[in-house]
Design an enzyme around this catalytic site. Sequence first.
Site, PDB file in Angstrom:
ATOM      1  CG  HIS A 145      16.606 -37.364  64.042  1.00 16.50           C
ATOM      2  ND1 HIS A 145      15.953 -38.027  63.017  1.00 16.50           N
ATOM      3  CD2 HIS A 145      16.401 -36.032  63.809  1.00 16.50           C
ATOM      4  CE1 HIS A 145      15.392 -37.141  62.211  1.00 16.50           C
ATOM      5  NE2 HIS A 145      15.660 -35.925  62.667  1.00 16.50           N
ATOM      6  CG  ASP A 187      18.167 -39.562  60.337  1.00 19.66           C
ATOM      7  OD1 ASP A 187      18.053 -40.325  61.315  1.00 19.66           O
ATOM      8  OD2 ASP A 187      17.369 -39.566  59.388  1.00 19.66           O
TER       9      ASP A 187
END
Length: 402
Positions: A240, A217
Amino acid sequence: MAPKFVATILLFLPLLANIVNAQEPTIFDITKYGAKPDADISQALTTAWKEACLSNTSSRIVIPPGTWSLSQADLAGPNKSPIELQVQGTLKAPVGQLPNKDGNWITINYVNNLEISGGGVFDGQGTEAWKQNDCHKNKKCVKLPLNLSFNFINNTYIHDVTTKDSKNFHVNCISSHNVKFQRFTISAPGDSPNTDGIHLGRDSNITVIDSIIQTGDDCVSIGDESTEIHIENVTCGPGHGISVGSLGSNTAEKDVVGIYVKNCTFLSTMNGVRVKTWPSAPAHLQVKDLHFEDIIMDNVSYPIIIDQEYCPHNLCNLKDPSFVKISNVFIKNIRGTSHYPEAVTMVCSRTNPCENVEIADVDLTYSGNLGPTTTKCANVKPTLVGKLNPPICANMTGAQSS
């Protein structure tokens, strides 16, 4: 040497020795409190911590080399003197649920002058737990624990340690001031869900430097009421990217001011640097003084994003604009490659257009076959400086070149 001078030196030697000794911390070795490699060390660590907090002189809690099982630890201040947690070995979390299912694995609250060091590893053993993570579709999903939860810590230095395979976020740092992460390693596979590297919220003067963050993430996510956040010489990927937000969903949220991301490298991440705010959300706040400079993007899907229509899983109404105001944004010397053609996205709010946005010396290339490298812009008129590849906001009128 004159006898009188020698006598004077001899007179002061005991005093000098006392000064040196006073600077040495008191050692609290967990093995002295019953910790054994084949047993849970939670009680030993908690007892050593409590005694260290009561010490009138600086203290050092030592977890020696080796592999240690730790079911859960809730370590709270206040502490009377500086305290160091020196992790030399590998701490392993339970594979399944923790004893306190509502808590996190290691929590440290209300501490001043804290240091965490030692070269060791915090291993959350999250592989099995990730398989149970259905929070993207189940609002009543089981809350998985974070590896490290820091709350109300001040004047803290965390360095030369690793957090690995957390079941959830690796680090949560909330309501804290003057905290530095250096040579801090975060390691999790790119497909591990919700394993954000470092999440910050309601913090001030936070530094993340000289670190490697590999997650499933966000490498670093920055929540509301964050000021003076400095991220420098960090390698992010997989993951991310580095995100400000998402913001705007809660009326109690406060401004984000002073975010600096410099000299960083993004390797095959989903995003590079990103700001995201919710539309059709109630909060009115400002996000300003954002500096994204001297950054390398290597095969990044979406290198630069300002998205004020952030709406995952269709949880909002795009007909209503975001009330978050973004201003004073400086994007300079960004270079590398984009995995998709749309290398730059700046979609700002219809009612609160982005203001004072400067973009300088951007060189992002796309080598695929889906068309030329492009940008997408709305409700922003950036000042454009230097070499720009691709042309920035070519779909809009009003961009200012200098």
